[in-house]
Design an enzyme around this catalytic site. Structure first.
Site, short mmCIF file in Angstrom:
data_model
loop_
_atom_site.label_atom_id
_atom_site.label_comp_id
_atom_site.label_asym_id
_atom_site.label_seq_id
_atom_site.Cartn_x
_atom_site.Cartn_y
_atom_site.Cartn_z
CD GLN A 122 -2.02 1.18 3.08
OE1 GLN A 122 -1.36 0.56 3.90
NE2 GLN A 122 -3.06 1.89 3.42
CB SER A 125 2.86 6.92 4.47
OG SER A 125 1.82 6.39 5.23
CD GLU A 240 -3.80 -0.10 7.40
OE1 GLU A 240 -4.04 0.93 6.75
OE2 GLU A 240 -2.65 -0.49 7.67
CD GLU A 368 -1.23 10.08 19.40
OE1 GLU A 368 -1.03 9.44 18.35
OE2 GLU A 368 -0.63 9.84 20.45
#
Ligand SMILES: Cc1cc2nc3c(=O)[nH]c(=O)nc-3n(C[C@H](O)[C@H](O)[C@H](O)COP(=O)(O)OP(=O)(O)OC[C@H]3O[C@@H](n4cnc5c(N)ncnc54)[C@H](O)[C@@H]3O)c2cc1C
Length: 401
Positions: A122, A125, A240, A368
């Site tokens: 994947q 990022s 995911e 977070e």
């Protein structure tokens, strides 16, 4: 009608049963083994046992959610190896292709995913696009029937094993950041794709930086419409988080046994023997983890089932991820503490899991960010300030906001 005994009758010819001695890694921690997973998937693809809800033409068996649950619970009686190397294809790309792919794309890619023949990664990022994923800069420019891709991705797990990547790229920098993105499939052996593995503190080297320099991708490999990349990415990320592909590996118990292997291992270590003192604290902790673990498993199951029946999982996946990560960490740290000084050694009890645990709070979106999602989408709290949401991405990139 599908029954547990019918499933066992089929699986007995294909897989080994778990025993008290069965020990499996999970999430690829400390293991670069592709063979066991590949053999397992090759054995189960004909019956569609691993991805039962997929169409039978593509490696599934058109199962309902209830049938899928039944198959999942019976599979836990068998040795299902750690499927970490195959998880992007099975758990994320497969469902995304079923939701957004063309018939040709499904025909080309789904079965080799289900059979373990082709591994996927994947490529989302980038150095400046992690939590702020919509800031992706890798560009794709149209050139007739093909697209030319250029830029850098990072933290690409499994890149060096992969034949294919699902890659989020910027096709229109004049659009606001979420709108100018498009999803592509890219061949990892294409000219211009350079994979450079990174080593993690648990010694794994199965995630990488990927540099892309004028790599050519056919328009037939675009998944979803031009400009619809964010929608496809959200389908993939919610799968995911819901852990829809996470069947396999872990610490299951053999049929009839009520004690999970991680507790059995602690007991065998003598770590739970003493009715008083630190051992009692450990017993209490083990039971508290066990209870939280079961609740987390059921919640993850519910989120995964929601995903399978409704297409795309909702924010429940974020809650499921937070609980699964917390449970993984508590088990790892307890096991490692119980081993005492020996736990500092690389082959010490709980060592690999302990040094893998911190990454669990980062991969697939940080804790977070999951809490932000729950705050906004479940609790209805005010959203974060998003100043760059409606301005052209090219402007926000200049740091003018
Ligand atoms: C083991 C591992 C495997 C990975 N595999 C893949 C992969 O296969 N493919 C892929 O594309 N990516 C992968 N990733 C990348 C992962 O998705 C990102 O690392 C993650 O989304 C965080 O992005 P970042 O590292 O850029 O950190 P940043 O986004 O820079 O965050 C830094 C810190 O700031 C906090 N933060 C940032 N924004 C906010 C906010 N709005 N509110 C509150 N806190 C905030 C974060 O929680 C974090 O603590 C992997 C990461 C790891 C560790």
């Amino acid at each position: 009608m599908l029954t547990a005994d019918g499933i066992r009758a089929a699986l007995d010819g294909l897989l080994e049963r778990r025993t008290d001695q069965t020990r499996l890694t999970s999430m690829g921690a400390g293991s670069d083994d592709l063979d066991d997973g590949r053999a397992y998937l090759a054995a189960t693809v004909e019956g569609g046992w691993h991805v039962p809800t997929w169409p039978s033409a593509h490696g599934g068996r058109d199962a309902s959610v209830a049938e899928n649950q039944l198959i999942g619970s019976v599979l836990r009686e068998y040795v299902v190896p750690d499927l970490y190397p195959f998880a992007i294809g099975l758990g994320m790309v497969g469902p995304a292709l079923l939701a957004h792919g063309t018939a040709e794309q499904q025909e080309r890619w789904l079965r080799p995913i289900a059979s373990g023949a082709e591994i996927w990664c994947q490529m989302f990022s980038e150095p400046e696009a992690g939590s702020d994923l919509a800031n992706v800069a890798l560009s794709a420019e149209r050139d007739g029937d093909v697209w030319r891709l250029g830029g850098q991705k990072t933290w690409t797990s499994r890149a060096m094993w992969s034949k294919w990547a699902i890659c989020l790229a910027r096709t229109d920098p004049e659009q606001p950041k979420h709108k100018g993105l498009t999803m592509f499939v890219i061949a990892m052996d294409a000219h211009g794709v350079d994979v450079r593995p990174l080593r993690q503190m648990n010694n794994d080297a199965h995630f990488s930086e990927v540099f892309v320099d004028d790599a050519v991708v056919s328009d037939a490999w675009r998944v979803g419409d031009v400009g619809e990349g964010w929608r496809v990415a959200m389908t993939i990320l919610s799968h995911e988080r819901a852990g829809a592909g996470s069947r396999g590996g872990g610490d299951g118990a053999k049929r009839g046994s009520r004690v999970p292997t991680w507790i059995a291992d602690l007991a065998a270590l003598g770590a739970l023997d003493d009715p008083v003192g630190s051992h009692t604290v450990r017993r209490d902790e083990a039971m508290s983890i066990y209870a939280a673990d079961m609740a987390s498993r059921w919640t993850a199951q519910r989120a995964a089932d929601e995903a399978r029946s409704g297409g795309s999982p909702g924010p429940a996946g974020s809650g499921a991820k937070l609980r699964t990560v917390s449970s993984y960490k508590r088990r790892a740290f307890l096991a490692n503490r119980a081993a005492g000084a020996a736990g500092m050694l690389e082959d010490g009890h709980g060592y690999i899991e302990t040094v893998t645990a911190p990454s669990m709070s980062i991969r697939g979106g940080t804790d977070e960010i999951q809490r932000n999602i729950l705050g906004e989408r479940v609790l209805g709290l005010p959203g974060e300030p998003r100043l760059d949401r409606d301005v052209p991405w090219r402007e926000s990139r200049k740091g003018l906001l």
